[in-house]
Design a protein around this motif. Structure first.
Motif: not given
Length: 226
Positions: A154-171
Motif C-alpha cells: 500500500y505504501a509503494v502504490g500510494l507513493y507512486i500515485t502521489a509521485a505521478y503528480w508532484f514530479t515534472s517527469s511523472t515519476s
C-alpha cells in the motif's frame, strides 16, 4: 521457503510486465477517453498504476521480493537483501518483462507492436524529478520494511500515485520501466535518447536514499543477509 532463481526471475518478469502493460495500456485508454484533456489522461494513467503495484506486490513478494525495478534490486544487493550474483538475472528479467509488457499493451489496443517514442523528456528539471522520485521510493521502501513491512504494498502504490503528480517527469522511478516506455509512441513514451540520463538519475536517487536511510534507521549496508 527457498525459491529457485528461475522462479524468482519469472516472478520479476511477470511483475514488471504487468506493471508496464498497466502504465502503457492505461495511458492509451485514458488518452482515447479524455478527448484531449491532459489532466484527465494523466489521472487515468495514475490510478491504475498505483493500484496494480499494490496487487503485484501482494501477489509476488513471497516469491521474488517484488522488486520489479533495477534500482530497488541494486539497493537490495548493496544492503545485503539480494545476493550480488542474483542482481544481473533480476535486472535482465525486469527489463525483458517490461518490454514484453509494452508489446502486450500495443497488442491489446490493436496498435503496431514495435514502436519508438518521440516524446522528449530531458533537461535538469526532469533529471532532478527522477532523482527525487526514486529517492522517495527507496526512502519509502526502506522505512516501511523496517517498521511496518506488512504495509509495503500500500505504501509503494500510494507513493507512486502521489509521485505521478508532484514530479515534472511523472515519476518513472524505474530503469526497466524507462527502457520499456521508450518502445511506445503513446502517451507513456520517452524518446530513447533521453533514457540514459533518466536511468542515471534514478540509480543515484536510490543510492543516496540508501545512504541517508541507513544512517537514519541504523541499518548496516551489506549485513542484512549472507
Amino acid at each position: 521457503m527457498t525459491v529457485s532463481l528461475t522462479k524468482r526471475m519469472t516472478a520479476e518478469a511477470l511483475g514488471a510486465g504487468f506493471l508496464v502493460a498497466t502504465v502503457v495500456g492505461s495511458g492509451i485508454m485514458a488518452d482515447r477517453l479524455a478527448d484531449g484533456n491532459t489532466a484527465l489522461t494523466l489521472l487515468g494513467n495514475t490510478l491504475p498504476t498505483g493500484a496494480i503495484l499494490v496487487v503485484l506486490i501482494l501477489a509476488l513478494a513471497p516469491v521474488s521480493g517484488a522488486h520489479f525495478n533495477p534500482a530497488v534490486s541494486l539497493v537490495e544487493s548493496t544492503m545485503g537483501g539480494l545476493p550480488w550474483r542474483d542482481l544481473a538475472p533480476y535486472v535482465m528479467a525486469q527489463v525483458v518483462g517490461g518490454c514484453l509488457g509494452t508489446l502486450t499493451a500495443h497488442g491489446m489496443f490493436d496498435l503496431a507492436l514495435v514502436q519508438t517514442s518521440a516524446t522528449v523528456r530531458t533537461g535538469a528539471a526532469q533529471w532532478l524529478a527522477e532523482f527525487v522520485a526514486t529517492f522517495g521510493l527507496l526512502m519509502t521502501i526502506l522505512a516501511v520494511v523496517r517498521f511496518r513491512i506488512e504495509a509495503i504494498p500500500y505504501a509503494v502504490g500510494l507513493y507512486i500515485t502521489a509521485a505521478y503528480w508532484f514530479t515534472s517527469s511523472t515519476s518513472f522511478a524505474n530503469p526497466a520501466v524507462t527502457i520499456a516506455r521508450a518502445l511506445t509512441a503513446t502517451f507513456a513514451g520517452i524518446a530513447p535518447a533521453d533514457v540514459p540520463a533518466f536511468i542515471l538519475a534514478q540509480c543515484l536517487g536510490g543510492l543516496v536514499a540508501m545512504v541517508l536511510m541507513s544512517w537514519l534507521l541504523g541499518l548496516r549496508p551489506g549485513k542484512r543477509s549472507a
